[in-house]
Motif scaffolding. Structure first.
Motif, PDB file in Angstrom:
ATOM      1  N   ARG A 119      -4.426   2.774 -14.732  1.00 61.03           N
ATOM      2  CA  ARG A 119      -4.424   2.269 -13.348  1.00 61.03           C
ATOM      3  C   ARG A 119      -4.632   0.760 -13.257  1.00 61.03           C
ATOM      4  NH1 ARG A 119      -6.842   7.314 -11.604  1.00 61.03           N
ATOM      5  NH2 ARG A 119      -5.250   8.306 -10.322  1.00 61.03           N
ATOM      6  N   ALA A 120      -5.446   0.225 -14.138  1.00 56.71           N
ATOM      7  CA  ALA A 120      -5.753  -1.214 -14.089  1.00 56.71           C
ATOM      8  C   ALA A 120      -4.508  -2.079 -14.279  1.00 56.71           C
ATOM      9  CB  ALA A 120      -6.792  -1.564 -15.146  1.00 56.71           C
ATOM     10  N   PHE A 121      -3.489  -1.544 -14.940  1.00 55.44           N
ATOM     11  CA  PHE A 121      -2.286  -2.322 -15.223  1.00 55.44           C
ATOM     12  C   PHE A 121      -1.120  -2.005 -14.289  1.00 55.44           C
ATOM     13  CE2 PHE A 121      -4.491  -2.102 -19.376  1.00 55.44           C
ATOM     14  CZ  PHE A 121      -4.809  -3.445 -19.469  1.00 55.44           C
ATOM     15  N   ARG A 122      -1.307  -1.034 -13.400  1.00 59.19           N
ATOM     16  CA  ARG A 122      -0.239  -0.686 -12.468  1.00 59.19           C
ATOM     17  C   ARG A 122      -0.190  -1.713 -11.345  1.00 59.19           C
ATOM     18  NH1 ARG A 122      -1.551   5.707 -11.554  1.00 59.19           N
ATOM     19  NH2 ARG A 122      -1.332   6.341 -13.723  1.00 59.19           N
ATOM     20  N   PRO A 123       0.975  -1.908 -10.742  1.00 57.68           N
ATOM     21  CA  PRO A 123       1.069  -2.878  -9.648  1.00 57.68           C
ATOM     22  C   PRO A 123       0.228  -2.443  -8.441  1.00 57.68           C
ATOM     23  CG  PRO A 123       3.143  -1.675  -9.909  1.00 57.68           C
ATOM     24  CD  PRO A 123       2.252  -1.261 -11.033  1.00 57.68           C
ATOM     25  N   LYS A 124      -0.404  -3.416  -7.821  1.00 57.08           N
ATOM     26  CA  LYS A 124      -1.239  -3.180  -6.636  1.00 57.08           C
ATOM     27  C   LYS A 124      -0.381  -3.261  -5.380  1.00 57.08           C
ATOM     28  CE  LYS A 124      -5.071  -3.307  -9.086  1.00 57.08           C
ATOM     29  NZ  LYS A 124      -5.412  -2.058  -9.675  1.00 57.08           N
ATOM     30  N   LEU A 125      -0.976  -2.885  -4.253  1.00 56.24           N
ATOM     31  CA  LEU A 125      -0.310  -3.102  -2.971  1.00 56.24           C
ATOM     32  C   LEU A 125      -0.197  -4.608  -2.766  1.00 56.24           C
ATOM     33  CD1 LEU A 125      -2.227  -0.523  -0.734  1.00 56.24           C
ATOM     34  CD2 LEU A 125       0.013  -0.231  -1.824  1.00 56.24           C
ATOM     35  N   VAL A 126       0.875  -5.051  -2.142  1.00 53.99           N
ATOM     36  CA  VAL A 126       1.027  -6.480  -1.886  1.00 53.99           C
ATOM     37  C   VAL A 126       0.136  -6.863  -0.707  1.00 53.99           C
ATOM     38  CG1 VAL A 126       3.339  -6.624  -2.879  1.00 53.99           C
ATOM     39  CG2 VAL A 126       3.083  -6.145  -0.452  1.00 53.99           C
ATOM     40  N   PRO A 127      -0.256  -8.126  -0.611  1.00 58.30           N
ATOM     41  CA  PRO A 127      -1.154  -8.551   0.462  1.00 58.30           C
ATOM     42  C   PRO A 127      -0.677  -8.176   1.870  1.00 58.30           C
ATOM     43  CG  PRO A 127      -1.001 -10.276  -1.185  1.00 58.30           C
ATOM     44  CD  PRO A 127       0.007  -9.220  -1.563  1.00 58.30           C
ATOM     45  N   ASP A 128       0.630  -8.241   2.113  1.00 50.75           N
ATOM     46  CA  ASP A 128       1.142  -7.855   3.432  1.00 50.75           C
ATOM     47  C   ASP A 128       0.864  -6.385   3.733  1.00 50.75           C
ATOM     48  OD1 ASP A 128       2.087 -10.411   3.712  1.00 50.75           O
ATOM     49  OD2 ASP A 128       4.213  -9.887   3.510  1.00 50.75           O
ATOM     50  N   GLN A 129       0.983  -5.531   2.735  1.00 47.89           N
ATOM     51  CA  GLN A 129       0.708  -4.107   2.930  1.00 47.89           C
ATOM     52  C   GLN A 129      -0.774  -3.880   3.234  1.00 47.89           C
ATOM     53  OE1 GLN A 129       2.358  -2.941  -0.916  1.00 47.89           O
ATOM     54  NE2 GLN A 129       3.832  -1.606   0.151  1.00 47.89           N
ATOM     55  N   VAL A 130      -1.634  -4.553   2.497  1.00 47.63           N
ATOM     56  CA  VAL A 130      -3.077  -4.420   2.714  1.00 47.63           C
ATOM     57  C   VAL A 130      -3.430  -4.883   4.125  1.00 47.63           C
ATOM     58  CG1 VAL A 130      -5.364  -5.204   1.945  1.00 47.63           C
ATOM     59  CG2 VAL A 130      -3.590  -4.641   0.253  1.00 47.63           C
ATOM     60  N   ARG A 131      -2.843  -6.011   4.551  1.00 45.32           N
ATOM     61  CA  ARG A 131      -3.094  -6.534   5.900  1.00 45.32           C
ATOM     62  C   ARG A 131      -2.578  -5.565   6.968  1.00 45.32           C
ATOM     63  NH1 ARG A 131       0.516 -10.579   6.526  1.00 45.32           N
ATOM     64  NH2 ARG A 131       1.785  -9.006   7.497  1.00 45.32           N
ATOM     65  N   ASP A 132      -1.376  -5.037   6.780  1.00 45.67           N
ATOM     66  CA  ASP A 132      -0.801  -4.109   7.762  1.00 45.67           C
ATOM     67  C   ASP A 132      -1.622  -2.827   7.866  1.00 45.67           C
ATOM     68  OD1 ASP A 132       1.171  -5.971   8.229  1.00 45.67           O
ATOM     69  OD2 ASP A 132       2.736  -4.878   7.127  1.00 45.67           O
ATOM     70  N   LEU A 133      -2.115  -2.343   6.732  1.00 39.43           N
ATOM     71  CA  LEU A 133      -2.969  -1.158   6.760  1.00 39.43           C
ATOM     72  C   LEU A 133      -4.266  -1.439   7.521  1.00 39.43           C
ATOM     73  CD1 LEU A 133      -2.464   0.076   3.102  1.00 39.43           C
ATOM     74  CD2 LEU A 133      -1.883   1.360   5.175  1.00 39.43           C
ATOM     75  N   ALA A 134      -4.861  -2.592   7.256  1.00 40.31           N
ATOM     76  CA  ALA A 134      -6.096  -2.956   7.960  1.00 40.31           C
ATOM     77  C   ALA A 134      -5.855  -3.051   9.459  1.00 40.31           C
ATOM     78  CB  ALA A 134      -6.640  -4.278   7.420  1.00 40.31           C
ATOM     79  N   LEU A 135      -4.738  -3.626   9.846  1.00 38.33           N
ATOM     80  CA  LEU A 135      -4.400  -3.746  11.260  1.00 38.33           C
ATOM     81  C   LEU A 135      -4.213  -2.372  11.896  1.00 38.33           C
ATOM     82  CD1 LEU A 135      -3.782  -5.620  13.621  1.00 38.33           C
ATOM     83  CD2 LEU A 135      -1.412  -5.705  12.836  1.00 38.33           C
ATOM     84  N   ALA A 136      -3.510  -1.476  11.217  1.00 38.68           N
ATOM     85  CA  ALA A 136      -3.309  -0.121  11.745  1.00 38.68           C
ATOM     86  C   ALA A 136      -4.647   0.598  11.907  1.00 38.68           C
ATOM     87  CB  ALA A 136      -2.386   0.674  10.827  1.00 38.68           C
ATOM     88  N   HIS A 137      -5.540   0.429  10.941  1.00 40.16           N
ATOM     89  CA  HIS A 137      -6.863   1.056  11.035  1.00 40.16           C
ATOM     90  C   HIS A 137      -7.606   0.562  12.277  1.00 40.16           C
ATOM     91  CE1 HIS A 137      -6.847   1.392   6.348  1.00 40.16           C
ATOM     92  NE2 HIS A 137      -6.159   2.373   6.898  1.00 40.16           N
ATOM     93  N   VAL A 138      -7.591  -0.747  12.487  1.00 38.10           N
ATOM     94  CA  VAL A 138      -8.323  -1.338  13.614  1.00 38.10           C
ATOM     95  C   VAL A 138      -7.710  -0.925  14.950  1.00 38.10           C
ATOM     96  CG1 VAL A 138      -8.876  -3.533  14.752  1.00 38.10           C
ATOM     97  CG2 VAL A 138      -9.245  -3.282  12.315  1.00 38.10           C
ATOM     98  N   VAL A 139      -6.397  -0.940  15.038  1.00 38.48           N
ATOM     99  CA  VAL A 139      -5.721  -0.578  16.295  1.00 38.48           C
ATOM    100  C   VAL A 139      -6.038   0.865  16.672  1.00 38.48           C
ATOM    101  CG1 VAL A 139      -3.443  -0.173  17.322  1.00 38.48           C
ATOM    102  CG2 VAL A 139      -3.896  -2.312  16.116  1.00 38.48           C
TER     103      VAL A 139
END
Length: 150
Positions: A17-37
């Motif tokens: 898992r440590a070497f697999r690609p992470k979510l891109v910053p835009d995805q992390v931001r969009d998820l956070a926004l959806a959670h808050v909304v």
């Protein structure tokens, strides 16, 4: 006999898992926004049933991520219990709101979900999202069956 060449996704899934690609910053931001909304809509009484099920699906997804990563599990189990109370209240009263300290608990859950989004790898996130959506759809179908007259 010639071996089949593994696909890129198969190769990525073999990596630790440590070497697999992470979510891109835009995805992390969009998820956070959806959670808050969604949280805000419930807190202000503006949520409808579709937002409730989005919140349930998201919480199930992050519970699964926490389980797969082995971190944040108690906090996410607490969020799932909270949403079970909100769903039960909605079914019995038709009101979709937080009661008492539930809103503060839900806000703490947002922080955990955002932290999980920042560290999870894409394959794990996708697996958890598919699992969460299946569970949420099953729950929603169960709710529809309970509401229909027999």
């Amino acid at each position: 006999m010639k071996r089949r060449t593994p696909s890129r996704s198969e190769l990525l899934n073999r990596l630790p898992r440590a070497f697999r690609p992470k979510l891109v910053p835009d995805q992390v931001r969009d998820l956070a926004l959806a959670h808050v909304v969604n949280l805000d809509a419930i807190a202000t009484g503006q949520a409808d049933e579709s937002i409730l099920w989005q919140q349930v699906g998201g919480t199930l997804t992050w519970c699964r991520v926490a389980e797969l990563l082995g971190m944040g599990e108690p906090e996410m189990a607490e969020q799932l219990q909270l949403l079970e109370q909100v769903v039960a209240r909605y079914r019995s009263t038709g009101r979709l709101v937080f009661a008492g300290p539930e809103y503060q608990l839900a806000k703490r859950g947002l922080q955990v979900m955002d932290q999980l989004a920042a560290i999870v790898d894409r394959p794990t996130a996708l697996q958890a999202a598919e699992w969460g959506e299946q569970r949420m759809n099953t729950m929603a179908r169960g709710a529809e069956k309970q509401e229909q007259p027999t």
